[in-house]
Write a protein that holds these residues in place. Structure first.
Motif, PDB file in Angstrom:
ATOM      1  N   MET A 207      -2.345  11.984  14.108  1.00 19.73           N
ATOM      2  CA  MET A 207      -2.779  10.851  14.941  1.00 19.73           C
ATOM      3  C   MET A 207      -3.144  11.323  16.349  1.00 19.73           C
ATOM      4  SD  MET A 207      -0.867   7.228  15.482  1.00 19.73           S
ATOM      5  CE  MET A 207      -1.103   6.492  13.883  1.00 19.73           C
TER       6      MET A 207
ATOM      7  N   ASP B 238      -8.596   7.538   9.078  1.00 18.11           N
ATOM      8  CA  ASP B 238      -7.452   7.796   9.959  1.00 18.11           C
ATOM      9  C   ASP B 238      -7.119   6.568  10.782  1.00 18.11           C
ATOM     10  OD1 ASP B 238      -7.313  10.352   9.046  1.00 18.11           O
ATOM     11  OD2 ASP B 238      -8.137  11.303  10.859  1.00 18.11           O
ATOM     12  N   GLN B 239      -5.821   6.401  11.063  1.00 14.95           N
ATOM     13  CA  GLN B 239      -5.397   5.251  11.869  1.00 14.95           C
ATOM     14  C   GLN B 239      -5.287   5.642  13.340  1.00 14.95           C
ATOM     15  OE1 GLN B 239      -1.707   3.415  10.659  1.00 14.95           O
ATOM     16  NE2 GLN B 239      -2.013   1.671  12.012  1.00 14.95           N
TER      17      GLN B 239
ATOM     18  N   THR C  96      -1.214   2.183  17.592  1.00 12.28           N
ATOM     19  CA  THR C  96      -1.217   0.772  17.992  1.00 12.28           C
ATOM     20  C   THR C  96      -1.168   0.689  19.513  1.00 12.28           C
ATOM     21  OG1 THR C  96       1.183   0.639  18.034  1.00 12.28           O
ATOM     22  CG2 THR C  96       0.103   0.133  15.930  1.00 12.28           C
TER      23      THR C  96
ATOM     24  N   TYR D 107     -10.506  -0.422  22.055  1.00 13.99           N
ATOM     25  CA  TYR D 107     -10.669  -0.512  20.605  1.00 13.99           C
ATOM     26  C   TYR D 107     -11.796  -1.477  20.240  1.00 13.99           C
ATOM     27  CZ  TYR D 107      -6.404   2.237  19.796  1.00 13.99           C
ATOM     28  OH  TYR D 107      -5.469   3.234  19.749  1.00 13.99           O
TER      29      TYR D 107
ATOM     30  N   VAL E 256     -14.853   2.279  14.610  1.00 11.88           N
ATOM     31  CA  VAL E 256     -13.533   1.949  14.051  1.00 11.88           C
ATOM     32  C   VAL E 256     -13.565   0.511  13.545  1.00 11.88           C
ATOM     33  CG1 VAL E 256     -12.400   3.479  15.711  1.00 11.88           C
ATOM     34  CG2 VAL E 256     -12.482   1.021  16.155  1.00 11.88           C
TER      35      VAL E 256
ATOM     36  N   LYS F 199      -8.019  -3.836  11.138  1.00 14.78           N
ATOM     37  CA  LYS F 199      -7.611  -4.574   9.945  1.00 14.78           C
ATOM     38  C   LYS F 199      -6.399  -5.400  10.304  1.00 14.78           C
ATOM     39  CE  LYS F 199      -9.471  -1.243   6.679  1.00 14.78           C
ATOM     40  NZ  LYS F 199      -9.165  -0.122   5.774  1.00 14.78           N
TER      41      LYS F 199
ATOM     42  N   GLY G 239      -3.651  -2.498  11.560  1.00  8.43           N
ATOM     43  CA  GLY G 239      -3.971  -1.549  12.612  1.00  8.43           C
ATOM     44  C   GLY G 239      -5.464  -1.290  12.691  1.00  8.43           C
ATOM     45  N   THR G 240      -5.797  -0.266  13.455  1.00  3.71           N
ATOM     46  CA  THR G 240      -7.201   0.071  13.685  1.00  3.71           C
ATOM     47  C   THR G 240      -7.493   1.406  13.015  1.00  3.71           C
ATOM     48  OG1 THR G 240      -7.065  -1.080  15.791  1.00  3.71           O
ATOM     49  CG2 THR G 240      -8.939   0.396  15.495  1.00  3.71           C
ATOM     50  N   PHE G 241      -8.565   1.440  12.217  1.00  2.00           N
ATOM     51  CA  PHE G 241      -8.851   2.633  11.420  1.00  2.00           C
ATOM     52  C   PHE G 241     -10.250   3.164  11.706  1.00  2.00           C
ATOM     53  CE2 PHE G 241      -5.569   0.305   9.331  1.00  2.00           C
ATOM     54  CZ  PHE G 241      -4.721   1.284   8.821  1.00  2.00           C
TER      55      PHE G 241
ATOM     56  N   SER H  40     -13.822   4.310  10.968  1.00  2.00           N
ATOM     57  CA  SER H  40     -14.711   3.908   9.885  1.00  2.00           C
ATOM     58  C   SER H  40     -16.003   4.727   9.853  1.00  2.00           C
ATOM     59  CB  SER H  40     -15.033   2.418   9.983  1.00  2.00           C
ATOM     60  OG  SER H  40     -15.553   2.127  11.255  1.00  2.00           O
TER      61      SER H  40
END
Lengths: 122, 281
Positions: free
Chosen positions: A1, A35-36, A39, A58, A67, A70, A74-76, A78
């Motif tokens: 991360m 990948d995440q 937070t 974000y 990104v 979801k 969390g935020t992934f 994309s």
């Protein structure tokens, strides 16, 4: 991360630093699709910045399609910003820089030349 | 109608020695982290005490989440941490938390204890033996144990070393990320609040000199550098000149002939504070 580093003296807005560092990690392949991102709570617990700033960064990355948030998860990542393999181009550049040095061009001049070419083509 | 975390109308507070606050109009939207900035004696503590109902205004009103502090005392969803962090020195940390539980109807005991555990403060230690940083963390746990929607912190970082300051801010920001509460932080050290606050309320001489969203305020102002022969722009906050050059901070967009930059929060705040002092003198 990814772990963010905030430079309060840089004059660059804090949310912009988060955006830039995420893109940098994407370009280097340190972050890949799926990948995440940390937070908002994890980021502020490490950096003591305003959580609204993290959310703003974000949102900006989401607008650029990099990104995806979801709900409740969390935020992934994309999309990828990884570049095509530049091995051969890099070898040519190394040869060119060696020749420039051998011909007695000083560093500042080479930098100026390089920047002028970048500005002309990008 | 929007409900503000804090909403002041013609707010004034007169002490025997003179006005502590005068004709203050301001609105603080919910969910913001606001910097309350001003020199000592500007009225920062007075403003916070008016919001809690500990003081009654001489003129006007201040509403907390739409309600005026009345005879029922401090708003149920407001927490206030005074500058001297009033804790009973002879109490242990555990006894302080028990007092918090008894005195606050909306007390969340599990949450307050978690904050104390995260601060690594021994529950049986007497409050008087704690370090400044530990005492602040305990006081913060008690303030947040009320589960407030609005929290007012009066100079929370004064007298803390840099590591303790960082710990307190990290804890506070993490809790804000979870709860979305509105925070007002007063300080006379502007650098402490840069990057943390997204809203600004600047007081000087008992009056509001500047307020609003930090990014908007920065975007609306310019630091201009140019020849002193140039025509001054509109909205000058402060102008300094040498023999040839002028440096101006103004509420304006780009101005022809001047080299223009967006100010930093500290530059902007200092310009307003200096200009308020110059007017007073």
């Amino acid at each position: 991360m990814i772990e963010f580093r905030i430079d309060r003296r840089s004059g660059v807005a804090t949310y912009q630093q988060l955006v830039d560092q995420t893109k940098h990690a994407l370009r280097l392949g340190l972050l890949r699709p799926g990948d995440q991102l940390p937070t908002a709570k994890q980021v502020v617990a490490a950096t003591a910045i305003n959580p609204n700033t993290v959310l703003k960064a974000y949102r900006e990355l989401e607008r650029e399609g990099l990104v995806e948030g979801k709900r409740g998860m969390g935020t992934f990542v994309s999309a990828s910003l990884a570049q095509p393999d530049a091995g051969e181009l890099r070898e040519q550049l190394t040869d060119w820089v060696r020749r420039a040095r051998a011909d007695g061009l000083d560093r500042e001049y080479v930098e100026a030349l390089f920047k002028a070419e970048l500005d002309a083509h990008y | 109608m929007t409900t503000y975390a804090l909403d002041a109308t013609a707010l004034g507070m007169r002490y025997r020695r003179g006005w502590g606050l005068r004709d203050c109009e301001f609105q603080l939207p919910t969910g913001r982290i606001s910097a309350l900035i001003g020199p000592n004696g500007a009225g920062k503590s007075t403003l916070m005490r008016l919001a809690t109902g500990l003081l009654r205004p001489t003129t006007g009103s201040i509403r907390v989440l739409g309600e005026e502090p009345g005879r029922h005392g401090t708003h149920r969803k407001l927490a206030f941490l005074a500058q001297d962090k009033p804790l009973y020195r002879g109490f242990t940390v555990a006894e302080m938390l028990r007092a918090g539980a008894v005195l606050n109807p909306s007390w969340d005991d599990e949450y307050a204890w978690r904050l104390v555990r995260e601060a690594d403060v021994p529950p049986q230690a007497k409050v008087g033996t704690l370090s400044g940083g530990q005492r602040t963390r305990v006081a913060l746990a008690i303030a947040l144990g009320r589960r407030p929607e609005v929290v007012l912190l009066d100079e929370p970082l004064a007298d803390l070393d840099p590591l303790a300051r960082e710990d307190v801010m990290r804890t506070l920001m993490a809790e804000v990320a979870d709860s979305g509460m509105t925070v007002v932080l007063s300080s006379h050290v502007i650098a402490d609040l840069d990057g943390v606050c997204d809203h600004l309320l600047l007081l000087a001489g008992g009056r509001v000199r500047l307020q609003g969203d930090v990014e908007d305020l920065l975007a609306q102002h310019r630091v201009l550098i140019g020849s002193r022969e140039l025509v001054m722009p509109d909205g000058v906050v402060e102008a300094r000149t040498t023999e040839r050059q002028a440096t101006v901070i103004a509420r304006t967009g780009p101005v022809p002939g001047w080299e223009a930059d967006e100010p930093s929060l500290e530059e902007l705040a200092m310009a307003y504070l200096r200009s308020a002092r110059a007017v007073a003198a």
